[in-house]
Design an enzyme around this catalytic site. Sequence first.
Site, PDB file in Angstrom:
ATOM      1  N   HIS A 167       0.819  -1.216   0.000  1.00 16.62           N
ATOM      2  CA  HIS A 167       0.000   0.000   0.000  1.00 16.62           C
ATOM      3  C   HIS A 167       0.855   1.269   0.000  1.00 16.62           C
ATOM      4  O   HIS A 167       0.343   2.350  -0.266  1.00 16.62           O
ATOM      5  CB  HIS A 167      -0.977  -0.003   1.175  1.00 16.62           C
ATOM      6  CG  HIS A 167      -0.362   0.253   2.516  1.00 16.62           C
ATOM      7  ND1 HIS A 167      -0.042  -0.759   3.388  1.00 16.62           N
ATOM      8  CD2 HIS A 167      -0.014   1.402   3.138  1.00 16.62           C
ATOM      9  CE1 HIS A 167       0.468  -0.239   4.489  1.00 16.62           C
ATOM     10  NE2 HIS A 167       0.500   1.065   4.361  1.00 16.62           N
ATOM     11  N   ASP A 197       0.167  -7.607   1.403  1.00 19.94           N
ATOM     12  CA  ASP A 197       0.647  -6.236   1.628  1.00 19.94           C
ATOM     13  C   ASP A 197       2.170  -6.164   1.665  1.00 19.94           C
ATOM     14  O   ASP A 197       2.761  -5.542   2.542  1.00 19.94           O
ATOM     15  CB  ASP A 197       0.067  -5.666   2.923  1.00 19.94           C
ATOM     16  CG  ASP A 197       0.179  -4.138   2.971  1.00 19.94           C
ATOM     17  OD1 ASP A 197       0.360  -3.524   1.901  1.00 19.94           O
ATOM     18  OD2 ASP A 197       0.106  -3.570   4.081  1.00 19.94           O
ATOM     19  N   SER A 272       4.696   2.603   7.906  1.00 25.07           N
ATOM     20  CA  SER A 272       4.349   1.432   7.108  1.00 25.07           C
ATOM     21  C   SER A 272       5.514   0.991   6.228  1.00 25.07           C
ATOM     22  O   SER A 272       6.139   1.800   5.548  1.00 25.07           O
ATOM     23  CB  SER A 272       3.135   1.732   6.222  1.00 25.07           C
ATOM     24  OG  SER A 272       1.985   1.943   7.003  1.00 25.07           O
TER      25      SER A 272
END
Length: 473
Positions: A167, A197, A272
């Site tokens: 993402h 992911d 992230s």
Amino acid sequence: MYNDENNLYHYTYRKDGSETTEKADARATVDAQINAYQAQGGYHQPVQEMKPVKKNRVGLKITALALCCALLGGAVGGGIVWGASRSGNEATVNMSGRPATSVSINQVDGKTLMTDAEVYAANVNSVVSINTTGTSGTNIFGQPVQTASAGSGFILTTDGFIVTNHHVIDGANAVKVTLYNGDTYDATIIGGDEDYDIAVIKVNAADLQPVTLGKSDTLNVGDHVLAIGNPLGELTFSMSGGMVSSVNRAINVDGTPFNMIQTDTSINPGNSGGPLFNQYGEVVGIVSAKYSSYSNESVEGLGFAIPINDVLAMIQDIMTNGYVTNKPYLGITGGSMSEQMAAQYRYDITEGVFVYSVEEGSAADKAGLRMGDVITKVGDTEITTMEDLTAVKKQYAAGDTTTFAVDRQGEPITVEVTWDSLPAEQQTSAQENQQESQQNDSNSYGGGTTNPYDLFNYFFGGGYNGSSLKKAA
């Protein structure tokens, strides 16, 4: 000198005491007037002898001395009070003579327990800041809308392969990577997988410092872990610490189930894709998500990371082939069963995955699955929704064989399914179809192109609107 002992007001500077004639005549005149006045019987005022006034110098000195002492005493007392007041209002600063602690840069060997500072020193040069730019639709003038985002990543090889979250780079037209020393590189997206992911990007560089991978399955609840990343896209190369709150925690992110490491380590947007380290300086997870709210309630201390053991083989696959070649593929279009569907179409089962269509030649087709079947179990895992099927699929690789429990028109049957491998073109098509389905509320599983609601209505002759169906990956 005084020239008359009875008259103290006459003084002469002459040595012989004589006066000038004018002064003598003036004196005689005054004496004659006084004698005449007294002779006429006037009031006689006795003449007092006037003596020079001698000031009391001793008393004056004593008084002055007393005043000086008072002033001096006041000054001394005021100084003492002032000094006392200052010592009471101002903190005394004690300077330590301890020298600054030196942090040694240790080689991560998986055996040496490190302090937090040593983990940071050993790995900060292996962490990168990632900034992306892209476009998202058009504005009212038909011009593309520019977007920007930031994330983190870590160097996996000396020649520039970097791991991050899918993402972070999803939809990016340009990716820039910044190292701890300030060097910036343009990065190329090698590939990724949305279901897990994960993504791999690469920069053209040499002699980079890679991380050392650990084993996430050795983590225990209570173990100390650290995260280094790029929180908020601005606070680059920040480290935060916490503990492992749970292992193998199943969470649902935007409809996709994940098996995660739960931690109370501070995680924020921008973290992230960054690494999660154990106390030995090894990477045991990929920071992926944080819950900031749940059921309209604000929460803190809920961060999640992808276990490195779960995705290492896929990362290596992406590095080699650009995608996950052994990703399992069933080849159906399906959706979640509901009580509404069961009541409307007279099904006795209210949970499971309804099969809308089967792709010809796929693993499902070879196993004998049909349109209208309801999948209720895969291996030992109960299947109640499409999310359950998506989650259990992650436990398998292409070529694995497992047993499916199926309800077929009220009759329970079992079939043996050997998972296919998702072709590269199908993977791209599935991702595009998934993005399109998010916009159109359609549902596809395995690259099908037919609207599943139309299939259901064709098969049962009804008018189901698909309100209880869930999107599948």
